[in-house]
Design a protein around this motif. Sequence first.
Motif, PDB file in Angstrom:
ATOM      1  N   LYS A  26       0.858  -1.182   0.000  1.00  0.00           N
ATOM      2  CA  LYS A  26       0.000   0.000   0.000  1.00  0.00           C
ATOM      3  C   LYS A  26       0.897   1.236   0.000  1.00  0.00           C
ATOM      4  O   LYS A  26       2.018   1.191   0.504  1.00  0.00           O
ATOM      5  N   LEU A  27       0.382   2.330  -0.560  1.00  0.00           N
ATOM      6  CA  LEU A  27       1.176   3.556  -0.662  1.00  0.00           C
ATOM      7  C   LEU A  27       0.359   4.749  -0.202  1.00  0.00           C
ATOM      8  O   LEU A  27      -0.820   4.879  -0.548  1.00  0.00           O
ATOM      9  N   LEU A  28       0.977   5.610   0.570  1.00  0.00           N
ATOM     10  CA  LEU A  28       0.365   6.872   1.007  1.00  0.00           C
ATOM     11  C   LEU A  28       1.288   8.010   0.629  1.00  0.00           C
ATOM     12  O   LEU A  28       2.510   7.915   0.814  1.00  0.00           O
ATOM     13  N   ASP A  29       0.735   9.104   0.105  1.00  0.00           N
ATOM     14  CA  ASP A  29       1.556  10.293  -0.100  1.00  0.00           C
ATOM     15  C   ASP A  29       1.461  11.182   1.143  1.00  0.00           C
ATOM     16  O   ASP A  29       0.816  10.819   2.136  1.00  0.00           O
ATOM     17  N   ARG A  30       2.111  12.328   1.106  1.00  0.00           N
ATOM     18  CA  ARG A  30       2.185  13.189   2.292  1.00  0.00           C
ATOM     19  C   ARG A  30       0.801  13.638   2.758  1.00  0.00           C
ATOM     20  O   ARG A  30       0.493  13.608   3.950  1.00  0.00           O
ATOM     21  N   THR A  31      -0.040  14.030   1.798  1.00  0.00           N
ATOM     22  CA  THR A  31      -1.387  14.477   2.167  1.00  0.00           C
ATOM     23  C   THR A  31      -2.176  13.353   2.829  1.00  0.00           C
ATOM     24  O   THR A  31      -2.816  13.548   3.865  1.00  0.00           O
ATOM     25  N   GLY A  32      -2.129  12.160   2.242  1.00  0.00           N
ATOM     26  CA  GLY A  32      -2.840  11.026   2.816  1.00  0.00           C
ATOM     27  C   GLY A  32      -2.354  10.682   4.213  1.00  0.00           C
ATOM     28  O   GLY A  32      -3.153  10.343   5.097  1.00  0.00           O
ATOM     29  N   LEU A  33      -1.041  10.796   4.437  1.00  0.00           N
ATOM     30  CA  LEU A  33      -0.476  10.494   5.756  1.00  0.00           C
ATOM     31  C   LEU A  33      -0.951  11.495   6.805  1.00  0.00           C
ATOM     32  O   LEU A  33      -1.365  11.115   7.908  1.00  0.00           O
ATOM     33  N   ILE A  34      -0.925  12.783   6.453  1.00  0.00           N
ATOM     34  CA  ILE A  34      -1.364  13.811   7.413  1.00  0.00           C
ATOM     35  C   ILE A  34      -2.854  13.657   7.710  1.00  0.00           C
ATOM     36  O   ILE A  34      -3.292  13.795   8.861  1.00  0.00           O
ATOM     37  N   LEU A  35      -3.640  13.339   6.684  1.00  0.00           N
ATOM     38  CA  LEU A  35      -5.067  13.103   6.906  1.00  0.00           C
ATOM     39  C   LEU A  35      -5.275  11.919   7.846  1.00  0.00           C
ATOM     40  O   LEU A  35      -6.156  11.937   8.714  1.00  0.00           O
ATOM     41  N   GLU A  36      -4.472  10.884   7.686  1.00  0.00           N
ATOM     42  CA  GLU A  36      -4.588   9.708   8.543  1.00  0.00           C
ATOM     43  C   GLU A  36      -4.279  10.055  10.003  1.00  0.00           C
ATOM     44  O   GLU A  36      -4.968   9.607  10.922  1.00  0.00           O
ATOM     45  N   ILE A  37      -3.252  10.868  10.201  1.00  0.00           N
ATOM     46  CA  ILE A  37      -2.890  11.291  11.567  1.00  0.00           C
ATOM     47  C   ILE A  37      -4.024  12.109  12.168  1.00  0.00           C
ATOM     48  O   ILE A  37      -4.431  11.903  13.318  1.00  0.00           O
ATOM     49  N   PHE A  38      -4.553  13.047  11.387  1.00  0.00           N
ATOM     50  CA  PHE A  38      -5.636  13.887  11.894  1.00  0.00           C
ATOM     51  C   PHE A  38      -6.867  13.055  12.233  1.00  0.00           C
ATOM     52  O   PHE A  38      -7.556  13.320  13.218  1.00  0.00           O
ATOM     53  N   ALA A  39      -7.152  12.051  11.401  1.00  0.00           N
ATOM     54  CA  ALA A  39      -8.307  11.187  11.666  1.00  0.00           C
ATOM     55  C   ALA A  39      -8.123  10.438  12.981  1.00  0.00           C
ATOM     56  O   ALA A  39      -9.074  10.228  13.735  1.00  0.00           O
ATOM     57  N   ASP A  40      -6.897  10.052  13.273  1.00  0.00           N
ATOM     58  CA  ASP A  40      -6.611   9.321  14.508  1.00  0.00           C
ATOM     59  C   ASP A  40      -6.701  10.229  15.737  1.00  0.00           C
ATOM     60  O   ASP A  40      -7.059   9.777  16.820  1.00  0.00           O
ATOM     61  N   ARG A  41      -6.383  11.529  15.546  1.00  0.00           N
ATOM     62  CA  ARG A  41      -6.292  12.441  16.702  1.00  0.00           C
ATOM     63  C   ARG A  41      -7.580  13.196  17.002  1.00  0.00           C
ATOM     64  O   ARG A  41      -7.741  13.710  18.105  1.00  0.00           O
ATOM     65  N   ALA A  42      -8.472  13.336  16.017  1.00  0.00           N
ATOM     66  CA  ALA A  42      -9.671  14.147  16.234  1.00  0.00           C
ATOM     67  C   ALA A  42     -10.518  13.557  17.359  1.00  0.00           C
ATOM     68  O   ALA A  42     -10.777  12.355  17.380  1.00  0.00           O
ATOM     69  N   ARG A  43     -10.926  14.389  18.286  1.00  0.00           N
ATOM     70  CA  ARG A  43     -11.727  13.939  19.429  1.00  0.00           C
ATOM     71  C   ARG A  43     -13.096  14.621  19.480  1.00  0.00           C
ATOM     72  O   ARG A  43     -14.090  13.993  19.794  1.00  0.00           O
ATOM     73  N   THR A  44     -13.141  15.913  19.190  1.00  0.00           N
ATOM     74  CA  THR A  44     -14.419  16.611  19.245  1.00  0.00           C
ATOM     75  C   THR A  44     -15.222  16.338  17.977  1.00  0.00           C
ATOM     76  O   THR A  44     -14.678  15.927  16.951  1.00  0.00           O
ATOM     77  N   ARG A  45     -16.512  16.581  18.058  1.00  0.00           N
ATOM     78  CA  ARG A  45     -17.373  16.373  16.883  1.00  0.00           C
ATOM     79  C   ARG A  45     -16.914  17.262  15.731  1.00  0.00           C
ATOM     80  O   ARG A  45     -16.865  16.814  14.576  1.00  0.00           O
ATOM     81  N   GLU A  46     -16.549  18.498  16.031  1.00  0.00           N
ATOM     82  CA  GLU A  46     -16.107  19.408  14.983  1.00  0.00           C
ATOM     83  C   GLU A  46     -14.822  18.899  14.331  1.00  0.00           C
ATOM     84  O   GLU A  46     -14.680  18.902  13.105  1.00  0.00           O
ATOM     85  N   GLY A  47     -13.891  18.422  15.146  1.00  0.00           N
ATOM     86  CA  GLY A  47     -12.635  17.907  14.607  1.00  0.00           C
ATOM     87  C   GLY A  47     -12.853  16.719  13.694  1.00  0.00           C
ATOM     88  O   GLY A  47     -12.264  16.622  12.615  1.00  0.00           O
ATOM     89  N   VAL A  48     -13.722  15.789  14.113  1.00  0.00           N
ATOM     90  CA  VAL A  48     -14.015  14.604  13.299  1.00  0.00           C
ATOM     91  C   VAL A  48     -14.643  15.014  11.969  1.00  0.00           C
ATOM     92  O   VAL A  48     -14.275  14.500  10.901  1.00  0.00           O
TER      93      VAL A  48
END
Length: 421
Positions: free
Chosen positions: A96-118
């Motif tokens: 599987k391959l992720l570029d920089r944008t996909g990686l940052i999105l993945e990190i943000f998805a893992d870290r979002a806690r509030t409804r707005e963040g998600v």
Amino acid sequence: MRAYVLHPDLKSDRSRRLPEHGLAEAVSLAAALPDMDVVGAEVVRLGKPTPGMLFGSGKVEELKARMAALDAGLVLVDGPVSPVQQRNLEKEWGVKLLDRTGLILEIFADRARTREGVLQVELAALSYQRTRLVRAWTHLERQRGGFGFVGGPGETQIESDRRAIDDQVLRIKRQLDKVGKTRELHRAARRKVPFPLVALVGYTNAGKSTLFNRMTGADVLAKDMLFATLDPTMRGVTLPGRDGAAGRKIIASDTVGFISDLPTQLVAAFRATLEEVLEADLILHVRDIAHPESAEQAADVMDILTSLGVKAATPQFEIWNKLDLVQGVMRDALVAQAAKSDRIFAISALTGEGLDGLLSAISTVFEEVTRDETLILGFADGRRRAWLHAEGVVQDEVQGDEGYALTVRWTERQEGRYRAL
């Protein structure tokens, strides 16, 4: 998951960064994901990107053998990768391959806690995914659902039809509008209370949350990790006054960290969150002064602040953080250089060194002299009149035939905000 990190170094790239430092940041990004084991990393020199594979055929074969030897199941490319390049490389390497944008999105998805963040992360991920589906319509069987890129197909299934994606984007935007209205109500309520807003901004992992915790006594997650903070946090702080007495109260806001080449989808999605910075009466630009590319990171932050529309007139302090990691002559030079400026503060948020001087300087900013002035407003100036009353600066008001005569008592800062309406 075992990951291999690649940082393409293009000859045509006029980045202010050294490729070795770019690779180190990419490895840190990968390490920020849970259950991610970085088994190898390298800078790949590129004279010119190959349209179909990004890298030349010889390099592709060389990397394939290296990844197979390390049993890597995921490749992270620190840069943009087109859908066609992604499809071809995944097929060639069997990973599987992720570029920089996909990686940052993945990190943000893992870290979002509030409804707005998600919601913001989901909106950014859908916008990103839509562009890739449009360009690689034959690639639909490999699409990643929602924002679960690493999880693979089917984890969060997203409809292949663009109209379905657009419907989801529209639904999320409506939900975010509701959240945004609530946030605006909170901001309006804060405007009625004469507490200045101090926003902490800076490159990711510069130590903003550690400083925020020091200032406020809060317990916000503060780790040596990129994007440890995603959802904004606000707390009240009582500044030191004269002769050791308690001074005035401010509201401090901890914000998401910035990063070079921040995906445009994320800048757009998180604009509502970052509006706290636009509302700030004082901005604390926190820098990791021990980082080898501290100046380059600071330049990236200023570029993003400018793109957000932060007014040049907004007062800013530059905080040279992590002084505890600098030793000897360099440390002495930094402290001496900061001492020459009333806008630069060398501190260690971890140990508390220099914090008293910073808080005193913040207090001084808001110890403003008030003065009385009479304003004449027509009946059509209802918005300005409402703002003056909301600020609590109106001392007297007389209604005449053509409008209102208001006596206000305000500071220079409040007058500036009024003139900008």
